[in-house]
Design a protein around this motif. Structure first.
Motif, PDB file in Angstrom:
ATOM      1  N   MET A 160     -10.744   8.841   8.914  1.00 52.45           N
ATOM      2  CA  MET A 160     -10.237  10.191   9.228  1.00 52.45           C
ATOM      3  C   MET A 160     -10.033  10.282  10.788  1.00 52.45           C
ATOM      4  SD  MET A 160      -9.903  11.102   6.032  1.00 52.45           S
ATOM      5  CE  MET A 160      -9.622  13.038   6.667  1.00 52.45           C
ATOM      6  N   SER A 161     -10.956   9.630  11.391  1.00 48.11           N
ATOM      7  CA  SER A 161     -11.024   9.750  12.902  1.00 48.11           C
ATOM      8  C   SER A 161      -9.426   9.054  13.418  1.00 48.11           C
ATOM      9  CB  SER A 161     -11.956   9.268  13.580  1.00 48.11           C
ATOM     10  OG  SER A 161     -11.800   9.391  15.221  1.00 48.11           O
ATOM     11  N   LEU A 162      -9.241   8.014  12.961  1.00 51.62           N
ATOM     12  CA  LEU A 162      -7.881   7.321  13.265  1.00 51.62           C
ATOM     13  C   LEU A 162      -6.801   8.120  12.721  1.00 51.62           C
ATOM     14  CD1 LEU A 162      -6.582   4.729  14.490  1.00 51.62           C
ATOM     15  CD2 LEU A 162      -6.995   3.712  12.286  1.00 51.62           C
ATOM     16  N   ALA A 163      -6.811   8.589  11.472  1.00 54.30           N
ATOM     17  CA  ALA A 163      -5.846   9.245  11.009  1.00 54.30           C
ATOM     18  C   ALA A 163      -5.392  10.570  11.909  1.00 54.30           C
ATOM     19  CB  ALA A 163      -5.940   9.707   9.394  1.00 54.30           C
ATOM     20  N   SER A 164      -6.374  11.204  12.176  1.00 55.73           N
ATOM     21  CA  SER A 164      -6.329  12.360  13.023  1.00 55.73           C
ATOM     22  C   SER A 164      -5.408  12.219  14.424  1.00 55.73           C
ATOM     23  CB  SER A 164      -7.526  13.328  13.446  1.00 55.73           C
ATOM     24  OG  SER A 164      -8.477  12.583  14.158  1.00 55.73           O
ATOM     25  N   ARG A 165      -5.975  10.727  14.856  1.00 54.02           N
ATOM     26  CA  ARG A 165      -5.231  10.426  16.465  1.00 54.02           C
ATOM     27  C   ARG A 165      -3.846   9.934  16.161  1.00 54.02           C
ATOM     28  NH1 ARG A 165      -9.169   9.085  20.139  1.00 54.02           N
ATOM     29  NH2 ARG A 165     -11.057   9.481  19.378  1.00 54.02           N
ATOM     30  N   ILE A 166      -3.127   9.535  14.967  1.00 49.54           N
ATOM     31  CA  ILE A 166      -2.052   9.126  14.780  1.00 49.54           C
ATOM     32  C   ILE A 166      -1.055  10.028  13.894  1.00 49.54           C
ATOM     33  CG2 ILE A 166      -2.732   6.705  14.990  1.00 49.54           C
ATOM     34  CD1 ILE A 166      -2.744   6.419  12.001  1.00 49.54           C
ATOM     35  N   GLY A 167      -1.489  11.327  14.202  1.00 51.13           N
ATOM     36  CA  GLY A 167      -0.525  12.398  13.459  1.00 51.13           C
ATOM     37  C   GLY A 167      -1.072  12.713  12.070  1.00 51.13           C
ATOM     38  N   GLY A 168      -2.121  12.297  11.433  1.00 47.68           N
ATOM     39  CA  GLY A 168      -2.561  12.636  10.342  1.00 47.68           C
ATOM     40  C   GLY A 168      -2.182  12.008   9.204  1.00 47.68           C
ATOM     41  N   SER A 169      -1.614  10.603   9.479  1.00 50.97           N
ATOM     42  CA  SER A 169      -1.260   9.924   8.336  1.00 50.97           C
ATOM     43  C   SER A 169      -2.326   8.934   7.881  1.00 50.97           C
ATOM     44  CB  SER A 169       0.020   8.889   9.139  1.00 50.97           C
ATOM     45  OG  SER A 169       0.344   8.264   7.918  1.00 50.97           O
ATOM     46  N   GLU A 170      -2.965   9.342   6.774  1.00 49.73           N
ATOM     47  CA  GLU A 170      -4.006   8.681   6.170  1.00 49.73           C
ATOM     48  C   GLU A 170      -3.565   7.460   5.717  1.00 49.73           C
ATOM     49  OE1 GLU A 170      -6.446  10.702   3.507  1.00 49.73           O
ATOM     50  OE2 GLU A 170      -6.454  12.410   4.741  1.00 49.73           O
ATOM     51  N   LYS A 171      -2.209   7.357   5.307  1.00 48.07           N
ATOM     52  CA  LYS A 171      -1.799   5.930   4.594  1.00 48.07           C
ATOM     53  C   LYS A 171      -1.541   4.845   5.732  1.00 48.07           C
ATOM     54  CE  LYS A 171       1.539   6.237   1.680  1.00 48.07           C
ATOM     55  NZ  LYS A 171       2.758   6.233   0.944  1.00 48.07           N
ATOM     56  N   LEU A 172      -0.966   5.266   7.083  1.00 50.94           N
ATOM     57  CA  LEU A 172      -1.088   4.294   8.016  1.00 50.94           C
ATOM     58  C   LEU A 172      -2.175   3.799   8.653  1.00 50.94           C
ATOM     59  CD1 LEU A 172       0.655   2.731  10.296  1.00 50.94           C
ATOM     60  CD2 LEU A 172       0.735   5.102  11.530  1.00 50.94           C
ATOM     61  N   SER A 173      -3.168   4.798   8.623  1.00 52.80           N
ATOM     62  CA  SER A 173      -4.629   4.624   9.105  1.00 52.80           C
ATOM     63  C   SER A 173      -5.343   3.692   8.132  1.00 52.80           C
ATOM     64  CB  SER A 173      -5.459   6.012   9.124  1.00 52.80           C
ATOM     65  OG  SER A 173      -6.974   5.541   9.302  1.00 52.80           O
ATOM     66  N   ALA A 174      -5.031   3.738   6.970  1.00 49.04           N
ATOM     67  CA  ALA A 174      -5.828   2.567   5.919  1.00 49.04           C
ATOM     68  C   ALA A 174      -5.064   1.366   5.894  1.00 49.04           C
ATOM     69  CB  ALA A 174      -5.490   3.314   4.284  1.00 49.04           C
ATOM     70  N   VAL A 175      -3.704   1.247   6.116  1.00 48.78           N
ATOM     71  CA  VAL A 175      -3.270   0.142   6.443  1.00 48.78           C
ATOM     72  C   VAL A 175      -3.592  -0.471   7.738  1.00 48.78           C
ATOM     73  CG1 VAL A 175      -0.957  -0.986   7.076  1.00 48.78           C
ATOM     74  CG2 VAL A 175      -1.073   0.794   5.186  1.00 48.78           C
ATOM     75  N   LEU A 176      -3.525   0.223   8.824  1.00 49.68           N
ATOM     76  CA  LEU A 176      -4.107  -0.413  10.108  1.00 49.68           C
ATOM     77  C   LEU A 176      -5.585  -0.993  10.024  1.00 49.68           C
ATOM     78  CD1 LEU A 176      -2.603   2.185  12.589  1.00 49.68           C
ATOM     79  CD2 LEU A 176      -1.903  -0.039  12.214  1.00 49.68           C
ATOM     80  N   LEU A 177      -6.390  -0.364   9.224  1.00 45.69           N
ATOM     81  CA  LEU A 177      -7.855  -0.668   9.048  1.00 45.69           C
ATOM     82  C   LEU A 177      -7.888  -1.945   8.300  1.00 45.69           C
ATOM     83  CD1 LEU A 177      -9.849   2.768   8.829  1.00 45.69           C
ATOM     84  CD2 LEU A 177      -9.945   1.280  10.535  1.00 45.69           C
ATOM     85  N   ALA A 178      -7.000  -2.060   7.234  1.00 43.65           N
ATOM     86  CA  ALA A 178      -7.323  -3.172   6.293  1.00 43.65           C
ATOM     87  C   ALA A 178      -6.620  -4.417   7.051  1.00 43.65           C
ATOM     88  CB  ALA A 178      -6.139  -2.698   5.043  1.00 43.65           C
ATOM     89  N   LEU A 179      -5.467  -4.171   7.877  1.00 46.62           N
ATOM     90  CA  LEU A 179      -5.000  -5.331   8.770  1.00 46.62           C
ATOM     91  C   LEU A 179      -5.991  -6.029   9.560  1.00 46.62           C
ATOM     92  CD1 LEU A 179      -1.283  -4.274   9.010  1.00 46.62           C
ATOM     93  CD2 LEU A 179      -2.205  -5.962   7.538  1.00 46.62           C
ATOM     94  N   ALA A 180      -6.661  -4.762  10.269  1.00 48.42           N
ATOM     95  CA  ALA A 180      -7.515  -5.359  11.358  1.00 48.42           C
ATOM     96  C   ALA A 180      -8.864  -5.968  10.588  1.00 48.42           C
ATOM     97  CB  ALA A 180      -8.027  -3.990  12.044  1.00 48.42           C
ATOM     98  N   GLY A 181      -9.222  -5.371   9.595  1.00 49.76           N
ATOM     99  CA  GLY A 181     -10.367  -6.173   8.893  1.00 49.76           C
ATOM    100  C   GLY A 181      -9.837  -7.514   8.345  1.00 49.76           C
ATOM    101  N   LEU A 182      -8.964  -7.745   7.967  1.00 50.52           N
ATOM    102  CA  LEU A 182      -8.124  -9.035   7.495  1.00 50.52           C
ATOM    103  C   LEU A 182      -8.335  -9.933   8.539  1.00 50.52           C
ATOM    104  CD1 LEU A 182      -5.466  -8.136   4.854  1.00 50.52           C
ATOM    105  CD2 LEU A 182      -7.761  -9.130   4.438  1.00 50.52           C
TER     106      LEU A 182
END
Length: 366
Positions: A59-81
């Motif tokens: 939620m914190s990342l999504a608020s920093r990138i314009g409220g896009s929860e989809k992009l935030s979830a993708v970025l976190l998944a890629l970082a975790g991988l």
């Protein structure tokens, strides 16, 4: 004369048989559903645990990138991988290349082992025997391989099993990270569904029990991931200071092994032993003690970090996590803590309600 209760008894028996058949059909259906999803249960549970732990970050990342929860979830998944797969793949690739090179040189008869340093003989307990075996391998490798063939075979089989287990664990963890990314997209709906189920089970405390479960998962995550990160950082600092090659890569391996609850001593122990072969006795001994402290620090840090941020006694969270790990493996760290925490809350509510009911009666007696 007609029996006035005969029709009532027949109706009761018919309703009882109908209810029994319905319950039996429901139990059979649920049992087969559980059997079907059982092979994927561990991966899915891990995905839910990771998503629950990362939701505040999401939620914190999504608020920093314009409220896009989809992009935030993708970025976190890629970082975790990237965090999980990259160090693991480099370790497995390096191991395969080393084993293949060793086998090629052994088959060609060009394999040579350098003579040990004289300092190896001064090591406590195992120094003399290790120096003799090492010297024998360096001077007459063929005889050494024949003499120690059973031991070498056992060591080789153990390494193969551990490598396969590590590779499978990395793949499963990667799949869990992908599931966690998908779960983050539906976090709000999942929370509402969990609260609805909780309120069906306990109308007055359902939402509270769900919140306790979430807080417990995040607390245990901080205890596991936080300790793993601390161990990896200090292990990397120590290896860089003593001159171990590729300290960052080895620190990443320590991070992965600590996350999946494999003792960090399995990585730092061989590194500390190898340091004695090129470093002076005093710095090598200091590094060995340092590595031992880092490897065993989780026994002190976990009780401190587990239970923080959750309205439960730290002792309950710690016992649940440790007992769950003993019973169910690493996923039991979370299941055990959540189950014991919910049990504690339910029993505490029952005791409080009993006291509240007893208080008015005592006032009436007065």
């Amino acid at each position: 004369m007609n029996d006035p209760f005969g029709s009532t008894d027949a109706t009761f028996q018919r309703n009882m048989m109908t209810s029994f058949i319905q319950i039996a059909a429901l139990v059979i259906l649920v049992s087969y559903c559980l059997m079907i999803v059982a092979p994927f249960a561990g991966i899915v549970i891990w995905g839910v645990v990771i998503a629950t732990a990362l939701h505040p970050v999401h939620m914190s990342l999504a608020s920093r990138i314009g409220g896009s929860e989809k992009l935030s979830a993708v970025l976190l998944a890629l970082a975790g991988l990237a965090i999980v797969i990259l160090p693991g793949w480099l370790l497995i690739k390096s191991s395969i290349v080393s084993v293949a090179g060793f086998a090629t040189e052994l088959k060609a008869g060009t394999l040579s082992i350098p003579l040990p340093s004289e300092k190896v003989a001064d090591w406590p307990v195992i120094g003399d025997r290790l120096f003799a075996s090492w010297s024998s391998a360096a001077t007459d490798l063929e005889t050494f391989l024949v003499d120690f063939q059973p031991q070498l075979r056992e060591v080789g089989q153990w390494l193969i099993r551990k490598s396969a287990s590590l590779g499978l664990g990395l793949l499963q963890f990667a799949a869990s990270i992908i599931i966690a990314g998908v779960a983050l997209l539906y976090a709000s709906g999942g929370y509402r569904l969990s609260c609805a189920i909780g309120q069906r089970i306990s109308p007055n405390r359902g939402r509270h029990l769900v919140d306790v479960s979430i807080a417990t998962i995040r607390s245990v995550t901080n205890g596991v991931l936080g300790v793993a990160f601390i161990q990896a950082v200090f292990a990397g600092i120590g290896m860089a200071a003593i001159g171990v090659p590729h300290p960052g890569l080895l620190a990443g391996v320590v991070l992965i092994t600590a996350i999946i609850q494999v003792p960090a001593l399995l990585i730092l122990g061989p590194v500390a032993a190898w340091v004695f072969s090129f470093a002076d006795a005093l710095p090598a001994t200091i590094f060995a003690i340092y590595a031992l402290v880092v490897a065993l620090s989780d026994n002190i840090l976990k009780p401190i970090l587990l239970g923080r941020g959750v309205d439960l006694p730290a002792f309950i969270v710690l016992i649940g996590a440790l007992g769950g790990m003993v019973k169910f493996g690493i996923i039991g760290l979370f299941l055990g803590a959540v189950i014991l925490g919910l049990g504690y809350e339910i029993i505490a509510d029952w005791i409080r309600s009993s006291r509240d009911e007893a208080a008015p009666e005592a006032n009436q007696d007065d």
